[in-house]
Design an enzyme around this catalytic site. Structure first.
Site, PDB file in Angstrom:
ATOM      1  N   LYS A  95       0.853  -1.189   0.000  1.00 27.85           N
ATOM      2  CA  LYS A  95       0.000   0.000   0.000  1.00 27.85           C
ATOM      3  C   LYS A  95       0.885   1.233   0.000  1.00 27.85           C
ATOM      4  O   LYS A  95       1.990   1.211   0.561  1.00 27.85           O
ATOM      5  CB  LYS A  95      -0.875   0.019   1.247  1.00 27.85           C
ATOM      6  CG  LYS A  95      -2.064   0.931   1.125  1.00 27.85           C
ATOM      7  CD  LYS A  95      -3.130   0.268   0.304  1.00 27.85           C
ATOM      8  CE  LYS A  95      -4.430   0.999   0.293  1.00 27.85           C
ATOM      9  NZ  LYS A  95      -5.526   0.093  -0.103  1.00 27.85           N
TER      10      LYS A  95
HETATM   11  N1  GLU Z   1      -7.062   0.406  -3.487  1.00 34.13           N
HETATM   12  C1  GLU Z   1      -7.848  -0.763  -3.762  1.00 34.13           C
HETATM   13  C2  GLU Z   1      -7.890  -1.683  -2.557  1.00 34.13           C
HETATM   14  O1  GLU Z   1      -7.668  -1.276  -1.450  1.00 34.13           O
HETATM   15  C3  GLU Z   1      -7.414  -1.455  -5.030  1.00 34.13           C
HETATM   16  C4  GLU Z   1      -6.018  -1.980  -5.045  1.00 34.13           C
HETATM   17  C5  GLU Z   1      -5.553  -2.469  -6.408  1.00 34.13           C
HETATM   18  O2  GLU Z   1      -6.345  -2.434  -7.343  1.00 34.13           O
HETATM   19  O3  GLU Z   1      -4.405  -2.884  -6.489  1.00 34.13           O
HETATM   20  O4  GLU Z   1      -8.233  -2.826  -2.644  1.00 34.13           O
END
Ligand code: GLU
Length: 435
Positions: free
Chosen positions: A121
């Site tokens: 993240k």
């Molecule tokens: N930000 C989204 C999540 O928390 C998508 C992450 C992604 O598509 O890699 O799942």
């Protein structure tokens, strides 16, 4: 309260449990599940900490000629199942422990859905509404340059999260392509997902998280004695996830009684028009003042009697202070970690079923996987194909959670982690630990 076994792991890692720390909350529940599935001690220790925690500071020239310093994070939690994967959040309140906890949840999400990814993240400490479009582009490009070779199509693949979007992903991909020392510049687009359709994006990516929430509800609601076509719900947050969930639920017949966002809450006993509200929020930035509903207080919002309460905003919104007001049958975690452990205990005691985040909101990363796959195979799937494949993956994930809940006789949250960890355990046992 941790179990003695989890306490021992915390001691070994020299971490002292702080009840309000979101990272400790998340990792405690994951370790609890790892105990249930009989994961080895060394694997538990590996999962308890991210592999890499990167923090960058970089200056950007603003429109008025001055320079401002920005802080960004990328936490890479685990990559035993494949490249690191997860969104990048743009928000003024991002902190390392939030990002660490969200990175763990990405590992769990990808493992539960059996996607060939690990978890990561990112975050940028910025309110994106406080800068011009040009400034946002320069900030994004400098951030991407600062991340450098810490991201890559086979190594770590960012995506949108709260406050970032397809345009931000297009700037990230373009910046990366300009730096990448590879011949196949087109394929380098797959360094990020959630891109605009014309630049390597996938059909259905924008609505994917909301679509996944609806797919999961369709599988699980009959078993809980509820019918999606006549149910009522309330919603926290009307950004990408909240507004798409509402629009897709409206098509199924569900009635939205109340919505709350950062500015206030609204209510209409006859139901709120999801499409009209989406247009209103796009124009004004908030649900407040929408003429299709009346204003209510935060207490009134939480006290609404509904079948489903769907948090689709920030973490830790539901805690011991407001959990006592909640009168829903099922809490659907469209957001990551929206309920604190104390809040969860209070809800469970009152018979509320909690559908866990790593299942409910994994539609986004699943369609990100489809996008990455399409980029690498030079394909463009149609919307119907994306929807069909997404539904299948969401249904399989939901079944895995139900099975684990029976097998380990535990809550759906612990079951969702257990079902994810069973997959990681198998991979660790096959691969072993280097050297
Ligand atoms: N930000 C989204 C999540 O928390 C998508 C992450 C992604 O598509 O890699 O799942």
């Amino acid at each position: 309260m941790n179990s003695p076994a989890v306490d021992t792991l915390f001691d070994e890692l020299e971490m002292s449990y702080e009840p309000d720390n979101i990272y400790y909350q998340t990792i405690s529940a994951v370790l609890e599940a790892s105990q249930r599935i009989g994961m080895s001690h060394r694997e538990q220790l590996i999962l308890a900490q991210p592999k890499n925690e990167l923090m960058v500071h970089f200056p950007v020239r603003m429109d008025d000629g001055s320079y401002q310093l920005f802080k960004g994070y990328r936490v890479q939690h685990n990559n035993v199942a494949g490249p690191y994967k997860g969104g990048i959040r743009y928000h003024e309140d991002v902190y390392l422990d939030d990002i660490k906890s969200l990175a763990v949840l990405m590992t769990m999400k990808c493992a539960l859905m059996r996607l060939p990814y690990g978890g990561a993240k990112g975050g940028l400490k910025l309110n994106p509404r406080s800068v011009s479009t040009d400034e946002l582009m320069r900030i994004t490009r400098r951030f991407t340059a600062a991340l450098g070779s810490n991201i890559g199509p086979d190594y770590d693949i960012p995506a949108p999260d709260m406050g970032s979007n397809a345009q931000v992903m297009a700037w990230m991909a373009d910046t990366y392509i300009n730096f990448a020392e590879i011949n196949n510049k087109v394929e380098a687009r797959s360094v990020v997902t959630g891109k605009p359709l014309a630049f390597g994006g996938s059909e259905g990516r924008e609505k994917a998280t909301g679509q996944g929430v609806v797919d999961v509800l369709e599988v699980l609601m009959p078993g809980m004695g509820l019918d999606l076509s006549v149910c009522t719900y309330s919603l926290i947050g009307y950004g990408n996830v909240g507004s798409w969930t509402a629009r897709l639920l409206a098509a199924k017949g569900a009635k939205c009684l109340a919505v709350m966002d950062h500015k206030g809450a609204i209510y209409n006993a006859e139901g709120i028009d999801a499409e009209a509200l989406a247009t209103y929020v796009r124009e004004t930035g908030s649900v407040l003042g929408f003429e299709g509903a009346g204003e209510i207080s935060e207490e009134e919002f939480y006290s609404c009697e509904v079948d489903l309460l769907i948090p689709a905003a920030l973490e830790q919104m539901i805690h011991q202070g407001n959990a006592k007001l909640i009168r829903c049958k099922v809490l659907v975690e469209a957001a990551n970690a929206p309920v604190t452990p104390e809040g969860e205990n209070m809800l469970v005691e009152r018979g509320v079923t909690i559908l866990p985040a790593i299942l409910c909101n994994s539609g986004g990363v699943t369609v990100s996987y489809f996008e990455w796959k399409q980029n690498r195979q030079s394909e463009q799937w149609d919307a119907e194909t994306v929807d069909r494949r997404l539904k299948r993956i969401m249904q399989d994930g939901a079944q895995r959670v139900l099975l684990a809940a029976t097998k380990y006789d535990c809550s759906l949250r612990i079951a969702s982690y257990a079902a994810a960890l069973e997959h990681l355990k198998e991979i660790y046992e096959l691969r072993g630990i280097f050297p």
